[in-house]
Design an enzyme around this catalytic site. Structure first.
Site: not given
Ligand code: BES
Ligand code: ZN
Ligand code: ZN
Length: 498
Positions: A264, A269, A276, A287, A347, A349, A351
């Site tokens: 990824k 992000d 966010k 990210d 968010d 994204e 996947r």
């Molecule tokens: N890039 C983030 C995950 C992340 C969070 C990486 C903190 C490093 C530190 C990912 O794209 C994300 O935002 N995931 C969300 C998913 C949710 C919206 C289903 C998450 O984990 O909150």
């Molecule tokens: Zn992300």
């Molecule tokens: Zn995200």
């Protein structure tokens, strides 16, 4: 911490570094180093507890030209393992950085023989830890020269051949990992998807890989809809970066089949329209760390591991931004394998772009197996903290190999479950699947369940969620605050045995 670290077998050492266990006193082999008894006196002092990383120093009078000896604590003898040695090596490295002496001789064979520890592996641990300590990132500092002048150049040697061999191996792995860390650290106004592609091209030229980049109209022709949609709000356009290692001689049969590594590579992000909040955006330049680790691993594969099978790295690179062109919650997109996805949260994204890379890998590359690395979910940090990455795997044989690479590299993974009930959770009313279920349940597993829809039947696949381990927020072991390059060494070790 160091300007450079290299193996230097010729120059005389100014420091000798050796080790002791808790309550163990001096080992016979260390005693051999102790002509005037000053080491024995030093380890008899109350501060010489032998705790992991605790250092006592002494200056034997008759040793020329090595006036300083460091005795590093190796912890409890019955608790000794690779992790402990890596931390002890890091402590020794930090002290060597303060001393700024030119050459250090590392003498651990004797003490480690008492616990039957492989000297080559010990050398590797030292090479890795001290090489990792050498990582610096001054690109944006105005006083680069002054900063560099403060750092010493370190030479490392050992009277043990096996240890010295390990040392070179470890330093080489650290160099690959430090490449990963430099990419991770680069800010998002510089490190755009196109910048990542240029870095991949440079790497390919330097170490003899081939690199191709799918972007623009070609993304459409290849139906890489995740990248197109996630990336469309940004002026920094998305791309799929493909780096390939081809062996001189391919092994016969299964052992010669191609391996695909996927990363990824979200260069930033913001969360997109599902923005966010509360400053959780800070740090999202990292990210892209799955992709950075894949590039670092490709460096190690081309320069050190040189496996006898082809290896392809695929980096799904995009920026998750906001504009009037942004993809939205409620959009439906249909992938090249026929699966349609209702976007419920922009968010989630990672996947969506990984799905492209997984489809592409299965349909175009015909791999023996796939491993993907992704900073996929905050939930994996809640579950495992920064101690383990989350591992998901659909194949026991591949899982065994990933776990073995995890042990030798010290990059810890913990197996989390895949189960059809989690796939049920991802069902959509209007499309085949949703990209996130708002029920706040098992987020890391939801991510893996989603991805499993894009892996063709019969293809062994491992997904590693590295959101908790790709960076540290304070100096720890061989790392300074910042990126760890997690995954570079695990993937290198995986290819070394696969
Ligand atoms: N890039 C983030 C995950 C992340 C969070 C990486 C903190 C490093 C530190 C990912 O794209 C994300 O935002 N995931 C969300 C998913 C949710 C919206 C289903 C998450 O984990 O909150
Ligand atoms: Zn992300
Ligand atoms: Zn995200």
């Amino acid at each position: 911490m160091f300007e450079s670290v290299r193996v230097d077998g010729r120059a005389p050492a100014q420091v000798v570094v050796t080790g002791m266990f808790e309550g163990g006193g001096l080992e016979p082999a260390v005693r051999d180093l102790d002509a005037d008894g000053s080491i024995a006196t030093a380890v008899g002092r109350p501060e010489a507890t032998g705790e992991c990383g605790r250092i006592v120093e002494t200056f034997p009078r008759d040793r020329k030209p090595a006036p300083r000896v460091l005795v590093v604590g190796l912890g409890k003898r019955d608790k000794f393992k690779v992790d402990v040695l890596r931390n002890a090596a890091a402590a020794a490295g930090r002290r060597l950085a303060q001393l700024r002496e030119g050459v250090a001789s590392l003498e651990f064979d004797g003490v480690l023989r008492t616990v039957k520890f492989d000297p080559m592996l010990a050398g590797r641990c030292f090479g890795e830890s001290i090489g990792l300590l050498a990582w610096t990132y001054d690109t944006f500092k105005s006083k680069k020269r002054e900063l560099a002048a403060k750092r010493g150049k370190l030479g490392l040697r050992s009277t043990s051949k096996a240890f010295t061999k390990g040392l070179a191996h470890g330093l080489s792995l650290a160099e690959s990992t430090n490449l990963t860390r430099r990419l991770s650290q680069t800010p998002p106004n510089v490190a755009t998807p196109e910048w990542m592609a240029e870095e991949a091209r440079k790497l390919a030229r330097a170490v003899g890989l081939t690199c191709t980049v799918i972007k623009g109209k070609q993304l459409e022709a290849e139906k890489l809809v995740g990248l197109i949609n996630v990336g469309k709000a940004s002026e920094n356009k998305p791309c799929l970066i493909r780096v390939e290692y081809k062996p001189r001689k391919v092994a016969a049969g299964k052992a010669g089949k191609k391996v695909v590594l996927i990363g990824k590579t979200m260069t930033y992000d913001s969360g997109g329209l599902s923005l966010k909040i509360n400053n959780t955006m800070v740090g999202m330049k990292r990210d892209k760390d799955g992709g950075c680790a894949v590039l670092g691993a490709m460096h190690a594969i081309a320069t050190l591991v040189k496996p006898s099978r082809p290896v392809v790295g695929l980096l799904a690179a995009a920026e998750n931004a906001i504009s009037d062109e942004a993809y939205r919650p409620d959009d439906v997109i249909t992938y090249r394998n026929g699966t349609s996805v209702e976007v419920t949260n922009t968010d989630a994204e990672g996947r969506l772009v990984l799905a492209d890379a997984l489809c592409y890998a299965c349909q175009v590359e015909k791999p023996a197996f796939i491993v993907d690395l992704a900073t996929l979910t905050g939930g994996v940090i809640t579950a495992l903290g920064s101690t383990y990455a989350g591992l998901f795997c659909n194949d026991n044989n591949l899982r065994d190999r990933v776990e073995a690479a995890s042990v030798s590299s010290g990059e810890r993974v913990w197996l989390l479950p895949l189960h059809d009930e989690y796939r049920e959770m991802m069902k959509s009313e209007i499309a085949d699947i949703i990209n996130s279920n708002a029920n706040r349940k098992a987020h890391p597993i939801q991510g893996a369940a989603f991805l499993s829809h894009f892996v063709a039947d019969g293809v062994p696949w491992a997904h590693i969620d590295i959101a908790g381990v790709h960076a540290v927020d304070a100096d720890t072991g061989p790392f300074v605050k910042g990126p760890t390059g997690w995954g570079t060494r695990l993937l290198a070790d995986l290819l070394a045995m696969a």
